[in-house]
Design an enzyme around this catalytic site. Structure first.
Site, PDB file in Angstrom:
ATOM      1  CD  GLU A   2      -0.268  -5.311   2.156  1.00  0.00           C
ATOM      2  OE1 GLU A   2       0.855  -5.834   2.308  1.00  0.00           O
ATOM      3  OE2 GLU A   2      -1.211  -5.887   1.582  1.00  0.00           O
TER       4      GLU A   2
ATOM      5  CG  PHE B 186      -9.565 -16.161   3.042  1.00  0.00           C
ATOM      6  CD1 PHE B 186      -8.385 -16.891   3.211  1.00  0.00           C
ATOM      7  CD2 PHE B 186      -9.614 -15.208   2.031  1.00  0.00           C
ATOM      8  CE1 PHE B 186      -7.302 -16.676   2.383  1.00  0.00           C
ATOM      9  CE2 PHE B 186      -8.530 -14.991   1.200  1.00  0.00           C
ATOM     10  CZ  PHE B 186      -7.362 -15.726   1.380  1.00  0.00           C
ATOM     11  CD  GLN B 187      -6.652 -12.181   2.285  1.00  0.00           C
ATOM     12  OE1 GLN B 187      -7.439 -11.391   1.815  1.00  0.00           O
ATOM     13  NE2 GLN B 187      -5.433 -12.386   1.777  1.00  0.00           N
TER      14      GLN B 187
ATOM     15  CE  LYS C  83     -15.689  -7.844  -1.352  1.00  0.00           C
ATOM     16  NZ  LYS C  83     -15.125  -9.032  -2.002  1.00  0.00           N
TER      17      LYS C  83
ATOM     18  CG  MET D  75      23.602   1.780  16.402  1.00  0.00           C
ATOM     19  SD  MET D  75      24.901   3.002  16.723  1.00  0.00           S
ATOM     20  CE  MET D  75      24.159   4.501  16.071  1.00  0.00           C
TER      21      MET D  75
END
Lengths: 163, 564
Positions: free
Chosen positions: B50, B112-113, B162, B477
């Site tokens: 993602e 969940f999630q 959802k 760097m």
């Protein structure tokens, strides 16, 4: 300098946390914060007391204005204004102390709103300074509990914070 | 017409003119994916992580000026997207990120999630929404695009439970929108513009300093016209490169920590500074106490909170950069205003002296590839026409120094947040936006490994990105700072156990090249550019100890540079 900033914001879930989050993320301090819906149920009015240099206060107002939920704001301390805070204080009131506490409450134009054989609960409204002075005047050992509402305020005269 | 929430999302994206959605499916967004499946107007690009979705949407936005759109699922989908959201936030990139959420009745239940996506993203978005009722969905989406793209742009997150995507509501594309609490300023205050012009015409040592705001505000054309008309020197920030032609004589190069000597010296000695769409970042100002101490400062910016935030300015002008510059041009022409040519001549003579130090020079070698040389040659081989994305570190600074951008939207890098892993997915976004253009990702062996999985996405969609990997086996760097400020204690900056990038690229189905000798650099670049339909991963084995110069150490003034 101490500033009182009045904010009209959308009465939406999360609006309060946007303001609170802004202050913590940018390291500005909040001395007190109050919020409640206004006569227009779609708007809340929040009062924030903060401290900072002119530069910091300028940034605070700009950053607040940038929040999408903030509709309008006003730094009350820029003009003549009235500030009020409410204190509820529960004190041990036995024997001679009862008399003394009643007198003190009168002097400060407070009122005793709950009484038991052992305690008084006193309500007092005024500037934060006045509430500080009252607490100072009460013997430390007598104080059982205090609760303060945080500052609210409004501009004097015609100046009004509205849409 | 009555549609489900999922159908509303997809239909709205089409009506809003969105071509690509970069995303990754998951439980909470399955209805939306089902709706995407049933149509052809909006193309979904499947990334491999993602973070890649948000960076790709971001790269698309930077390469086009249009909003980028990402779609991720709840929980880990949303948290993975956060780095990309914060990256876009710091650079003011218009992004709309749709995150799935658990059904409303489960919110707050540790389902969940489930994560509090609105809470987690709040400090790094311009605004965010949780959609609680499908009837609000279309309007919220409209608000999201409006907020993301107007004023000072930024990312907006829309969190959609959802059950809202399953519920039905009437859909009509909301054409109009008004937000009582959000009315971005466009026109600059005319009185302030006139005061600024007066100061500019009186200036003996003027300097124009512009940032990403000029590109975001579409002000590149007016900036170029105004700068040429006035004959003033100009510098761009890292984010602002390309807003003014990088090959022009009036351009002094980038300023700041790794800016050119002439740009920083001109900043330090100027008497009038015209800051446009720039925010006086600490990498630009160095020590603010010493910053442009001799100058009166004019600052044009669309965001009032950028003005006098780090450096007190004398004439603030709040407004859209392009509008303000056009207004300035109009007044100059109408009143026939003239800058002080004589004073300017002396100022330019001084600047040319500074320029003569040739601060970007480096020691060429026959044995080992100098990273600067690769970028210099990349610029030549692509004739300055490529879209160049970069990751973060030394290679980013060298790309900014050595690739001259003549047009806006061509230089795409994570300036504010400094996100390693940005380059490759951002290049995907840029390549989708400009399928026939050359898109180059300049990276290092450290950064590229942070989003290397996107090589798979590139194969799936046939993206012919050219990856220039400056492989010095060090987090360059970090190594440079450790050399300068930690007496050479190279803690964890050596990249041990590197993969064979050639075989890695090949196993992803791409072309890999290893280039080890300076003489091979140009032929390799030419060969890679010829492969128009293939992704080519060029692994340049470069000098391990090369440093980025010039450099202003943190806390020093702009006139206190370390030259080579």
């Amino acid at each position: 300098m101490r500033h009182i900033i009045s904010i009209l914001l959308e009465n939406e879930a999360g609006a309060l946390s946007r303001v609170a989050g802004l202050f913590s993320a940018r390291g500005y301090n909040i001395e007190s914060l109050t919020v409640a819906p206004t006569e227009d149920p779609s708007l809340s009015r929040m009062t924030v007391v903060t401290r900072g240099s002119d530069e910091i206060i300028e940034q605070i107002t700009k950053q607040l204005n940038k929040l999408i939920d903030v509709v309008k704001l006003q730094d009350l301390t820029e003009g003549a204004h009235i500030e009020r805070e409410m204190l509820l204080i529960k004190v041990k009131a036995v024997d001679g102390a009862r008399e003394e506490l009643m007198r003190l409450t009168d002097i400060f134009r407070g009122s005793i709103i709950d009484v038991t054989g052992q305690t008084f609960t006193i309500e007092l409204t005024g500037t934060s300074e006045k509430l500080d002075a009252f607490i100072e005047a009460v013997d430390d050992k007598l104080i059982l509990e205090t609760v303060r509402s945080g500052v609210t305020g409004i501009a004097r005269g015609e100046r009004a914070l509205r849409l | 017409m009555e549609l489900t929430g999922a159908e509303i999302v997809v239909r709205f994206l089409k009506d809003e003119g969105v071509k690509y959605v970069f995303g990754y499916p998951g439980g909470a967004v399955l209805h939306i994916y089902d709706a995407l499946y049933k149509q052809q107007d909006v193309e979904h690009i499947l990334v491999r992580h993602e973070q890649g979705a948000t960076h790709a949407a971001d790269g698309y936005a930077r390469a086009t000026g249009k909003p980028g759109v990402a779609l991720v699922t709840s929980g880990p989908g949303a948290t993975n997207a956060v780095t990309g959201i914060a990256t876009a936030y710091m650079d003011s990139i218009p992004l709309v990120v749709l995150t799935g959420q658990v059904p409303t009745h489960l919110i707050g239940n540790d389902a969940f999630q489930e994560v509090d996506s609105v809470g987690i993203t709040r400090p790094c978005v311009k605004h965010n929404f949780l959609v609680k009722d499908v009837r609000d969905l279309a309007m919220i989406l409209k608000k999201a695009f409006y907020i993301a793209t107007t004023g000072r742009p930024g990312p907006v997150v829309v969190d959609i439970p959802k059950d809202v995507t399953a519920a039905k509501a009437d859909y009509k594309y909301p054409k109009q929108i008004a937000l009582r609490s959000y009315r971005p300023v466009t026109k600059g205050h005319i009185g302030q513009i006139k005061r600024a012009l007066k100061l500019m015409m009186a200036a003996e040592r003027p300097m124009i300093y512009t940032g990403g705001g000029v590109i975001l505000g579409g002000g590149s054309g007016s900036l170029t016209e105004l700068t040429r008309l006035l004959g003033f020197p100009i510098t761009n920030t890292l984010m602002g490169l390309g807003a003014y032609p990088g090959t022009d004589k009036q351009f002094l190069g980038m300023l700041g920590m790794h800016g050119t000597y002439e740009a920083n010296m001109a900043m330090h000695h100027c008497d009038v500074l015209i800051a446009i769409g720039a925010r006086f970042d600490d990498r630009v100002t160095g020590n603010v106490e010493k910053f442009c101490s001799k100058a009166k400062i004019i600052h044009i910016d669309i965001d009032p909170s950028s003005i006098s935030k780090n450096v007190r300015v004398d004439i603030p002008i709040v407004g859209n950069v392009d509008n303000v510059l056009k207004e300035m041009l109009r007044i100059i022409k109408e009143k026939n205003l003239k800058p002080r040519r004589e004073a300017l001549k002396a100022w330019w003579a001084q600047i040319e002296e500074w320029r003569a130090t040739d601060c970007l020079k480096y020691q060429q070698s026959d044995e080992v590839i100098k990273p600067q040389y690769v970028l210099e040659q990349l610029y030549k081989v692509t004739r300055g026409n490529a879209f160049v994305t970069s990751d973060v570190g030394q290679h980013q600074m060298w790309a900014a120094q050595f690739y001259k951008f003549d047009k806006p939207h061509r230089w795409i890098n994570s300036g504010g947040l400094g996100t390693m892993g940005f380059g490759l997915p951002a290049a995907m976004g840029a390549q989708f936006a400009h399928p026939r253009s050359t898109v180059v990702c300049v990276t290092g062996e450290g950064s590229i490994q942070m989003c290397i999985q996107e090589l798979s996405t590139c194969l799936q969609y046939g993206l012919p990105i050219k990856i220039v990997n400056l492989n010095n086996r060090y987090l360059g760097m970090v190594r440079q700072w450790q050399e300068f400020f930690y007496q050479g204690r190279y803690a964890m900056s050596y990249m041990d156990a590197l993969p064979d990038f050639v075989r890695l690229a090949e196993s992803y189905g791409h072309v890999g090249m290893r280039i080890e000798k300076p003489a091979e650099v140009v032929p390799a670049l030419k060969e890679a550019m010829k492969m128009k339909d293939r992704l080519v991963f060029m692994d340049f084995i470069t000098d391990q100890t090369e440093n980025v110069y010039p450099m202003i150490p943190a806390g020093a003034g702009l006139n206190e540079m370390i030259l080579v």
